[in-house]
Design an enzyme around this catalytic site. Structure first.
Site, mmCIF file in Angstrom:
data_model
loop_
_atom_site.group_PDB
_atom_site.id
_atom_site.type_symbol
_atom_site.label_atom_id
_atom_site.label_comp_id
_atom_site.label_asym_id
_atom_site.label_seq_id
_atom_site.Cartn_x
_atom_site.Cartn_y
_atom_site.Cartn_z
ATOM 1 N N GLY A 6 0.814 -1.214 0.000
ATOM 2 C CA GLY A 6 0.000 0.000 0.000
ATOM 3 C C GLY A 6 0.847 1.264 0.000
ATOM 4 N N GLN A 7 0.175 2.403 0.022
ATOM 5 C CA GLN A 7 0.876 3.703 -0.053
ATOM 6 C C GLN A 7 1.806 3.914 1.135
ATOM 7 O OE1 GLN A 7 -1.325 7.241 -1.633
ATOM 8 N NE2 GLN A 7 -3.001 6.262 -0.549
ATOM 9 N N ASP A 31 -3.391 -13.067 5.769
ATOM 10 C CA ASP A 31 -4.601 -12.448 5.228
ATOM 11 C C ASP A 31 -5.329 -11.740 6.366
ATOM 12 O OD1 ASP A 31 -6.963 -11.745 4.074
ATOM 13 O OD2 ASP A 31 -7.530 -13.768 3.432
ATOM 14 N N TYR A 94 -2.400 2.721 12.018
ATOM 15 C CA TYR A 94 -2.934 3.924 11.371
ATOM 16 C C TYR A 94 -4.453 3.890 11.360
ATOM 17 C CZ TYR A 94 1.819 4.697 9.770
ATOM 18 O OH TYR A 94 3.186 4.908 9.735
ATOM 19 N N THR A 96 -8.027 6.913 10.900
ATOM 20 C CA THR A 96 -8.522 7.875 9.910
ATOM 21 C C THR A 96 -9.366 9.002 10.502
ATOM 22 O OG1 THR A 96 -10.000 8.036 7.998
ATOM 23 C CG2 THR A 96 -10.458 6.268 9.526
ATOM 24 N N ASP A 97 -9.369 10.118 9.794
ATOM 25 C CA ASP A 97 -10.270 11.243 10.091
ATOM 26 C C ASP A 97 -11.737 10.825 9.944
ATOM 27 O OD1 ASP A 97 -9.452 10.896 7.357
ATOM 28 O OD2 ASP A 97 -10.545 12.701 6.829
ATOM 29 N N TYR A 120 -16.752 2.341 6.405
ATOM 30 C CA TYR A 120 -15.279 2.386 6.517
ATOM 31 C C TYR A 120 -14.868 3.043 7.828
ATOM 32 C CZ TYR A 120 -10.560 4.269 5.852
ATOM 33 O OH TYR A 120 -9.251 4.628 6.029
ATOM 34 N N LYS A 124 -13.002 1.298 11.051
ATOM 35 C CA LYS A 124 -11.695 1.759 11.551
ATOM 36 C C LYS A 124 -11.813 2.144 13.031
ATOM 37 C CE LYS A 124 -8.316 2.477 9.601
ATOM 38 N NZ LYS A 124 -7.111 1.620 9.420
ATOM 39 N N TRP A 145 -6.436 12.030 4.053
ATOM 40 C CA TRP A 145 -6.145 12.384 2.657
ATOM 41 C C TRP A 145 -4.731 11.947 2.235
ATOM 42 C CZ3 TRP A 145 -8.372 17.997 1.558
ATOM 43 C CH2 TRP A 145 -9.664 18.081 2.048
HETATM 44 N N1 LIG Z 1 -5.678 6.498 1.897
HETATM 45 C C1 LIG Z 1 -6.150 7.483 2.650
HETATM 46 O O1 LIG Z 1 -6.543 8.549 2.160
HETATM 47 C C2 LIG Z 1 -6.207 7.318 4.147
HETATM 48 C C3 LIG Z 1 -6.761 8.353 4.918
HETATM 49 C C4 LIG Z 1 -6.802 8.203 6.299
HETATM 50 C C5 LIG Z 1 -6.297 7.070 6.889
HETATM 51 N N2 LIG Z 1 -5.777 6.066 6.118
HETATM 52 C C6 LIG Z 1 -5.269 4.872 6.792
HETATM 53 O O2 LIG Z 1 -3.870 4.816 6.576
HETATM 54 C C7 LIG Z 1 -3.457 3.440 6.513
HETATM 55 C C8 LIG Z 1 -2.659 3.206 5.243
HETATM 56 O O3 LIG Z 1 -3.497 3.514 4.131
HETATM 57 P P1 LIG Z 1 -2.956 3.424 2.625
HETATM 58 O O4 LIG Z 1 -3.467 4.624 1.903
HETATM 59 O O5 LIG Z 1 -1.513 3.108 2.615
HETATM 60 O O6 LIG Z 1 -3.788 2.151 2.120
HETATM 61 P P2 LIG Z 1 -3.683 1.377 0.724
HETATM 62 O O7 LIG Z 1 -2.710 2.048 -0.180
HETATM 63 O O8 LIG Z 1 -5.081 1.150 0.267
HETATM 64 O O9 LIG Z 1 -3.035 -0.024 1.162
HETATM 65 C C9 LIG Z 1 -3.771 -0.947 1.920
HETATM 66 C C10 LIG Z 1 -2.878 -2.128 2.180
HETATM 67 O O10 LIG Z 1 -3.631 -3.091 2.929
HETATM 68 C C11 LIG Z 1 -3.472 -4.350 2.289
HETATM 69 N N3 LIG Z 1 -4.612 -5.228 2.497
HETATM 70 C C12 LIG Z 1 -5.919 -4.974 2.226
HETATM 71 N N4 LIG Z 1 -6.643 -6.089 2.495
HETATM 72 C C13 LIG Z 1 -5.777 -7.031 2.942
HETATM 73 C C14 LIG Z 1 -5.918 -8.374 3.382
HETATM 74 N N5 LIG Z 1 -7.119 -8.985 3.412
HETATM 75 N N6 LIG Z 1 -4.816 -9.027 3.790
HETATM 76 C C15 LIG Z 1 -3.597 -8.449 3.763
HETATM 77 N N7 LIG Z 1 -3.393 -7.189 3.335
HETATM 78 C C16 LIG Z 1 -4.478 -6.494 2.941
HETATM 79 C C17 LIG Z 1 -3.335 -4.008 0.822
HETATM 80 O O11 LIG Z 1 -2.817 -5.139 0.144
HETATM 81 P P3 LIG Z 1 -3.175 -5.418 -1.403
HETATM 82 O O12 LIG Z 1 -2.223 -4.585 -2.194
HETATM 83 O O13 LIG Z 1 -2.940 -6.890 -1.528
HETATM 84 O O14 LIG Z 1 -4.602 -5.033 -1.604
HETATM 85 C C18 LIG Z 1 -2.395 -2.826 0.906
HETATM 86 O O15 LIG Z 1 -1.067 -3.259 1.073
HETATM 87 C C19 LIG Z 1 -4.733 2.602 6.634
HETATM 88 O O16 LIG Z 1 -4.904 2.242 7.961
HETATM 89 C C20 LIG Z 1 -5.823 3.579 6.246
HETATM 90 O O17 LIG Z 1 -7.065 3.236 6.841
HETATM 91 C C21 LIG Z 1 -5.696 6.177 4.769
#
Ligand SMILES: NC(=O)c1ccc[n+]([C@@H]2O[C@H](COP(=O)([O-])OP(=O)(O)OC[C@H]3O[C@@H](n4cnc5c(N)ncnc54)[C@H](OP(=O)(O)O)[C@@H]3O)[C@@H](O)[C@H]2O)c1
Length: 290
Positions: A6-7, A31, A94, A96-97, A120, A124, A145
């Site tokens: 992920g990001q 998983d 991590y 979220t807002d 969602y 969380k 974001w």
């Molecule tokens: N993105 C945002 O804007 C945002 C905002 C606020 C908070 N957050 C929080 O910040 C954190 C990081 O977010 P991010 O943006 O980096 O998320 P992301 O890019 O969507 O990455 C999510 C990660 O979780 C993995 N994942 C999902 N389902 C899974 C499963 N069943 N088993 C194992 N791995 C799994 C994904 O693997 P795959 O590649 O295999 O799917 C990916 O590596 C999260 O806790 C998110 O809730 C994000």
């Protein structure tokens, strides 16, 4: 660590590696949708720290897949907490807002009442509660974001569409701060360092923190700034103009908070860590993309 593809997880691979051996299981190895799989992997790998960046992040899809969202965001977090506690390890997680309902105009503090608007955010929040009630040495960082040079995110979508269209109509009544994935990964490494690398010390710092880019904008403001920077770098390019629209003109399956501002003062006071200004991080991401 979880979520390596992920990001935030992708950036964690780099920022955590100087601190020790990083174990980053694939989805097949661990998983998050399966409590048994999470439990078994942690028992077998016996980490000192778990940095938990894996999550179900499909905000709109979660409305029609609540069981999966809860399994990954809530149940897995609870299992991570239980296993961490049993090992005497520590967790950085991590959140979220979207745990807030978006009312008001002042930045949310950690003790403000939560009220997620969709599945969602609710899943969380349930994950936060499961981690905290596990009694693990867990530090939970709510962010907003998230974007970066890779992955599926608003910035990359806007930059692509800006080349394809003349006008982009973007919501201008949701307020918050873009947060660079690398800033979140650097923060995690810093926090582990601030604990002297010791999981026992982490117990002192357990709790919820807000960690978003400093400053604030709207989605339309973020898009306009991104396009302005792209234009600076490519003066000849024909790029879209941004028109701000109210949220009601861009309906989505899941409601979004109008006020996503996060007050990050606790992070600064407890750890001495200031999240960079989002306007300062944005050009650095451009440098990475070019
Ligand atoms: N993105 C945002 O804007 C945002 C905002 C606020 C908070 N957050 C929080 O910040 C954190 C990081 O977010 P991010 O943006 O980096 O998320 P992301 O890019 O969507 O990455 C999510 C990660 O979780 C993995 N994942 C999902 N389902 C899974 C499963 N069943 N088993 C194992 N791995 C799994 C994904 O693997 P795959 O590649 O295999 O799917 C990916 O590596 C999260 O806790 C998110 O809730 C994000």
């Amino acid at each position: 660590m979880t979520g390596a593809s992920g990001q935030v997880g992708g950036e964690l691979l780099t920022t955590l590696s100087p601190l020790g051996t990083v174990i980053a299981p694939s989805r097949a190895e661990m998983d998050l949708a399966s409590a048994a799989s999470v439990r078994a992997f942690i028992r077998q790998s016996k980490p000192d720290w778990i940095v938990s960046a894996g999550a179900y992040t499909a905000v709109d899809k979660a409305e029609s897949e609540p069981e999966l969202a809860y399994a990954i965001n809530a149940e897995a977090a609870g299992v991570i907490g239980e296993e961490t506690k049993a090992l005497g390890a520590a967790v950085i997680h991590y959140s979220t807002d979207y745990v807030f309902n978006g009312s008001g105009t002042t930045p949310w503090v950690e003790t403000d009442p939560t009220g997620p608007l969709g599945v969602y955010g609710a899943s969380k929040l349930a994950g936060e509660q499961a981690l905290l009630s596990s009694g693990a040495a867990a530090m939970i960082f709510r962010t907003s974001w998230v974007y970066g040079a890779t992955g599926k995110n608003f910035l990359r979508t806007i930059l692509r569409l800006a080349r394809e269209r003349e006008e982009l109509r973007i919501v201008n009544d949701q307020h918050g701060a873009p947060t660079w994935s690398r800033d979140l990964a650097r923060m995690a490494a810093y926090v582990i360092g601030a604990c002297g690398g010791s999981p026992e010390n982490a117990a002192t710092f357990a709790g919820v923190y807000h960690a978003a880019g400093s400053g604030e904008t709207t989605w339309a403001g973020f898009a306009a700034e991104a396009i302005r920077m792209l234009q600076q770098r490519e003066p000849e390019a024909k790029l879209a103009r941004v028109t701000g629209i109210p949220t009601v003109e861009y309906p989505t399956p899941a409601a979004r908070p109008a006020n996503s501002r996060l007050n990050c003062a606790k992070l600064a006071t407890v750890f001495g860590w200031e999240m960079p200004e989002w306007r300062d991080s944005l050009p650095r991401v451009f440098d990475e993309m070019s």
